[in-house]
Design an enzyme around this catalytic site. Structure first.
Site, PDB file in Angstrom:
ATOM      1  N   VAL A  22       1.574  -4.980   6.512  1.00  0.00           N
ATOM      2  CA  VAL A  22       2.978  -5.916   6.560  1.00  0.00           C
ATOM      3  C   VAL A  22       3.010  -6.447   7.346  1.00  0.00           C
ATOM      4  O   VAL A  22       3.983  -4.238   7.182  1.00  0.00           O
ATOM      5  CB  VAL A  22       3.544  -6.950   6.151  1.00  0.00           C
ATOM      6  CG1 VAL A  22       4.256  -7.756   6.308  1.00  0.00           C
ATOM      7  CG2 VAL A  22       2.464  -7.225   4.490  1.00  0.00           C
ATOM      8  N   ARG A  36       2.456  -2.035   2.593  1.00  0.00           N
ATOM      9  CA  ARG A  36       0.639  -2.193   2.245  1.00  0.00           C
ATOM     10  C   ARG A  36       0.206  -1.782   1.244  1.00  0.00           C
ATOM     11  O   ARG A  36       1.009  -1.919   0.266  1.00  0.00           O
ATOM     12  CB  ARG A  36       0.781  -0.553   2.818  1.00  0.00           C
ATOM     13  CG  ARG A  36       0.866   0.849   2.538  1.00  0.00           C
ATOM     14  CD  ARG A  36       0.273   1.767   3.350  1.00  0.00           C
ATOM     15  NE  ARG A  36       0.621   1.765   5.118  1.00  0.00           N
ATOM     16  CZ  ARG A  36       0.082   2.301   5.693  1.00  0.00           C
ATOM     17  NH1 ARG A  36      -1.229   2.025   5.393  1.00  0.00           N
ATOM     18  NH2 ARG A  36       0.477   1.956   6.589  1.00  0.00           N
ATOM     19  N   GLY A  37      -0.457  -2.635   1.210  1.00  0.00           N
ATOM     20  CA  GLY A  37      -1.287  -3.146  -0.262  1.00  0.00           C
ATOM     21  C   GLY A  37      -3.127  -2.792  -0.076  1.00  0.00           C
ATOM     22  O   GLY A  37      -3.628  -2.875   1.314  1.00  0.00           O
ATOM     23  N   SER A  62      -5.010  -5.645  -0.069  1.00  0.00           N
ATOM     24  CA  SER A  62      -5.460  -6.131   1.120  1.00  0.00           C
ATOM     25  C   SER A  62      -5.005  -5.697   2.646  1.00  0.00           C
ATOM     26  O   SER A  62      -5.584  -6.486   3.567  1.00  0.00           O
ATOM     27  CB  SER A  62      -4.681  -7.506   0.873  1.00  0.00           C
ATOM     28  OG  SER A  62      -4.282  -7.650   0.144  1.00  0.00           O
ATOM     29  N   ASP A  92      -4.187 -11.447  -8.226  1.00  0.00           N
ATOM     30  CA  ASP A  92      -2.613 -10.680  -7.896  1.00  0.00           C
ATOM     31  C   ASP A  92      -1.984 -11.061  -8.100  1.00  0.00           C
ATOM     32  O   ASP A  92      -0.744 -10.425  -7.050  1.00  0.00           O
ATOM     33  CB  ASP A  92      -3.798 -10.304  -6.959  1.00  0.00           C
ATOM     34  CG  ASP A  92      -3.232  -8.815  -7.332  1.00  0.00           C
ATOM     35  OD1 ASP A  92      -3.053  -8.143  -7.792  1.00  0.00           O
ATOM     36  OD2 ASP A  92      -3.103  -7.983  -5.576  1.00  0.00           O
TER      37      ASP A  92
END
Length: 817
Positions: free
Chosen positions: A548, A542-543, A545, A658
């Protein structure tokens, strides 16, 4: 109210309702007014035509039930045969369906092409469509959007596909890319190179090289000048191709030079640039100028591992030990009969086959001078990745090959010889060795018409066909008007709308041909992705944005599904941006397979990359995967290649914004793949990548211009790449050394100054103390010094002093020799 009048008003209301359900269709003319549409059902009559009748624009059928929106020459022999000469297409590699597709000049001034389900397949590039009044097809073949003052807001001349027309400017931002018959972009590009030279480029994921002007000659010999950075060219009405890089006012001139001839400059799928002239009497085309007079000099013509030779016509053949991959499509090249991999490599079971007067241009692992044939042989046979080597008698030049691309034979006087590495068990006959022989009596012709053909199913109709034709919606309107009372009309109208609002999964699943054409990039329903991920069960990461998840599609492909957060774009804009990202394809970029845009859900579907992120391998405590020096250098090179492709090569240039180890994934062979490219646009945090102001990247990787609120360019990625290089070398996350953005920048400035001072000397012992203590030796100190020097240059405060990613790739390749 009298009953007849009431009935008439009721009928009028019903007709108005039905007509309002559909966009206004434009008839044949040169202007498309604001709010009007060209609809695919009336493609034969619903067109624009330039005022002098030379050009037409509308829907062009490329397959059964599949259309592009295009501009073509109106009066040609091909047009009469319904095989129009296309000079521009909005959607060359993503056809729309034969039902309910439309090109609309919207009320906001933008021009949008939508598919049968309303999804935006293409839209005109631009940010300011204020005051737009119309679209117009000019006599030059230029499709433009104009404001009330007649000023051009957007023009098709700025985004060519495979053709330049007379008076159309060739600039640093324009390029030609051919479209194959399978509606995929070809492997060739015509554009200004980084040396400001108008060039033909063979471009595939593994290699990218210039074949025109002749790479075996210097530019001055070819009449070119690389010292003019203007980058401007044009094909004149008289048939003269002029360019700012042509030395001494030279130009390429058509054989029928002069005014009054209709012309087009086209990059064909075979990689050759041809100037065509039209015969006014019958509308036929003839070639009046060609860039490559010798077809075998076109790189990649016979695909990977293939060899082009003359017998006496241009012919493709496979070398010994290789077989044709697809006899109907030579661009797929040849494949090894016995495939050898590094994990099972035994140099004692290998031998070399001599191919005289032959070369595979480029893809050299290194260049060695004045070495013996045995030394060159030993270098290649000791390297499991070496496919063979070129050796030049007399000079002792040795070129071990990483790949076998752009193979061709030369006259018998040429000193170039290829030694092809093969398993000893593969039998070889001298008759199988390709040679150029002008006296060959049984030539095997190179069928140029079949070079790019790919068999595809016709697009099936999404509706059950009966007697209705392109006016089917008006038919329903009249039936409702005369036979249905107002109450039952309302019920029927709801049924009419809902009947056609099928779920995307149902529509896609029912259309095998349509699905096959778009399988490389398609839209998924939310229900499909819930099933594929088993209700989003396995989280991969996870991040900022989004999160996943791992999934498996119905065709057994393993994928990563990312739930995007904070997406504030409308559905059409989101889908249009994704249609651009979905066309990006490079071996060092994660492939995007599709998306979901359903209700509030915004998801991306991409390939699953087995070894996870570089961050997990580089920074995890107690990890069981240790990267050796070769692996780290390969990662640095691969990431540089991926970013260079985004910045310089792909059809719409992309700034990542990024770049960090979390966004660098490693496949089974530890080949790096960059992920999350293009998310700046999708997340709508700052709009165009040309004017990004709110995306701040990740602490420790952000360039100084973020803090200074300067316009953001590709150099922000170069800075972040420099930080990643330092982390690859040290095995330590830079941001963990200090706390806070200002402290990170201050620490990096001190580190850069220290490294710069060290690099000024010849001493190399300090390098060991700087490298990761977990790094498996041995270390290539030439490469280590190159990486450190490159990192220092990438971390320059002044972005104008930072290198481009293309320069970074060349720097690393030179250290890899």
């Amino acid at each position: 109210m009298p009953r007849p009048l009431a009935a008439l008003l009721s009928t009028a209301c019903i007709l108005s309702f039905f007509i309002a359900l559909f966009p206004r269709a434009a008839s044949s003319r040169d202007i498309l007014p604001l709010g009007s549409s060209l609809v695919v059902e009336s493609y034969e009559s619903s067109t624009l035509q330039s005022s002098d009748g030379t050009f037409s624009s509308g829907f062009y059928e490329v397959y059964t039930h599949a259309f592009t929106f295009s501009v073509w020459y109106s009066k040609t022999e091909a047009a009469a045969a319904n095989n129009k000469t296309i000079v521009w297409s909005a959607n060359p590699d993503r056809p729309v369906h034969a039902r309910r597709s439309a090109l609309t000049l919207q009320k906001d001034g933008n021009m949008v092409l939508t598919d049968y389900d309303g999804a935006a397949v293409w839209r005109a590039d631009g940010n300011n469509f204020t005051g737009v009044q119309r679209a117009r097809l000019l006599d030059t073949g230029n499709l433009v959007i104009e404001d009330s003052g007649g000023n051009t807001v957007w023009q098709s001349f700025d985004s060519p596909t495979d053709t330049f027309l007379p008076t159309q400017l060739i600039t640093a931002a324009t390029r030609l890319v051919p479209t194959t018959q399978s509606r995929s972009p070809g492997n060739y590009i015509f554009r200004f190179s980084d040396l400001s030279v108008l060039s033909l480029i063979y471009h595939v994921p593994q290699v990218s090289d210039i074949y025109w002007p002749d790479p075996d000659q210097n530019l001055y010999q070819d009449g070119r000048n690389q010292y003019n950075s203007t980058r401007l060219g044009m094909l004149t009405d008289s048939g003269v191709l002029a360019s700012s890089d042509f030395a001494d006012g030279q130009a390429l001139v058509a054989s029928d030079v002069g005014p009054g001839v209709k012309r087009r400059l086209t990059l064909d799928p075979d990689g050759n640039l041809r100037l065509y002239s039209m015969n006014d009497s019958d509308g036929s085309w003839s070639v009046s100028m060609v860039a490559m007079t010798q077809p075998c000099n076109i790189h990649g013509l016979c695909g990977p591992n293939g060899i082009c030779h003359y017998s006496p016509t241009p012919t493709c053949s496979c070398p010994p030990g290789y077989a044709t991959r697809n006899p109907g499509n030579w661009t797929e090249g040849c494949m090894a009969i016995v495939n050898t991999t590094c994990d099972r490599y035994d140099k004692r079971s290998m031998r070399f086959v001599r191919l005289p007067n032959t070369d595979f241009w480029g893809s050299d692992q290194q260049h060695l001078l004045s070495v013996s044939l045995r030394t060159c042989r030993d270098i290649c046979i000791s390297d499991c990745t070496c496919k063979g080597f070129q050796y030049q008698e007399g000079t002792g030049s040795c070129y071990p090959k990483a790949y076998l691309f752009s193979g061709r034979t030369y006259p018998t006087s040429d000193v170039r010889t290829i030694y092809l590495k093969l398993p000893t068990g593969v039998s070889v006959s001298n008759a199988l060795i390709p040679r150029s022989d002008v006296f060959d009596s049984v030539p095997r012709r190179l069928d140029c018409d079949r070079m790019n053909k790919s068999i595809r199913e016709p697009f099936p109709d999404v509706h059950k066909t009966g007697g209705g034709e392109s006016k089917w919606f008006y038919f329903y309107g009249f039936i409702a008007a005369f036979f249905v009372v107002e109450v039952s009309f309302i019920s029927f109208a709801w049924f009419f709308v809902l009947k056609r609002e099928l779920r995307p999964s149902e529509l896609w699943a029912s259309e095998k041909g349509y699905k096959a054409m778009t399988s490389n990039f398609r839209r998924y329903s939310y229900r499909e992705l819930v099933k594929a991920t088993r209700k989003f069960k396995v989280e991969l990461g996870r991040g900022e944005s989004g999160t996943v998840y791992k999934g498996v599609l119905e065709d057994d492909r393993h994928v990563a599904v990312k739930k995007l957060e904070n997406v504030r774009q409308g559905k059409e804009v989101f889908q249009a941006e994704l249609s651009v990202i979905g066309r990006i394809n490079h071996m060092n970029l994660v492939r995007i397979w599709g998306f979901c845009s359903e209700g509030s859900h915004r998801l991306l579907v991409s390939e699953y990359v087995e070894n996870g992120s570089l961050a997990n391998i580089l920074f995890s405590e107690g990890g069981n995967i240790l990267l050796d020096w070769e692996g780290r250098f390969n990662i640095a090179l691969g990431v540089a290649k991926g970013l260079a492709y985004l910045h310089h090569e792909c059809l719409e240039w992309v700034i990542h914004c990024d770049v960090k180890p979390e966004n660098i994934l490693l496949d089974q062979a530890f080949e790096p793949k960059i992920t999350d490219f293009g998310l700046v646009k999708l997340l709508n945090r700052g709009g165009s990548t040309q004017n990004v102001s709110h995306v701040r990247g990740t602490l420790g990787y952000i360039a100084p211009e973020w803090v200074s609120s300067l316009p953001i360019t590709a150099k922000v990625d170069v800075y972040s790449y420099g930080v990643v290089l330092l982390e690859l070398l040290t095995g330590t996350r830079v941001s963990e050394l200090v706390g806070g953005t200002d402290e990170v920048h201050s620490m990096l400035r001190k580190l850069v100054r220290m490294l710069s001072a060290k690099l000024e000397g010849e001493e190399q012992s300090w390098i060991d103390g700087y490298l990761d203590s977990k790094l498996n030796r041995p270390v290539n100190y030439v490469q280590a010094r190159t990486l450190i020097k490159l990192a220092v240059s990438c971390l320059e405060e002044d972005r104008s002093k930072r290198p481009t990613m293309e320069h970074a790739v060349q720097t690393l390749l030179s250290a890899d020799d």
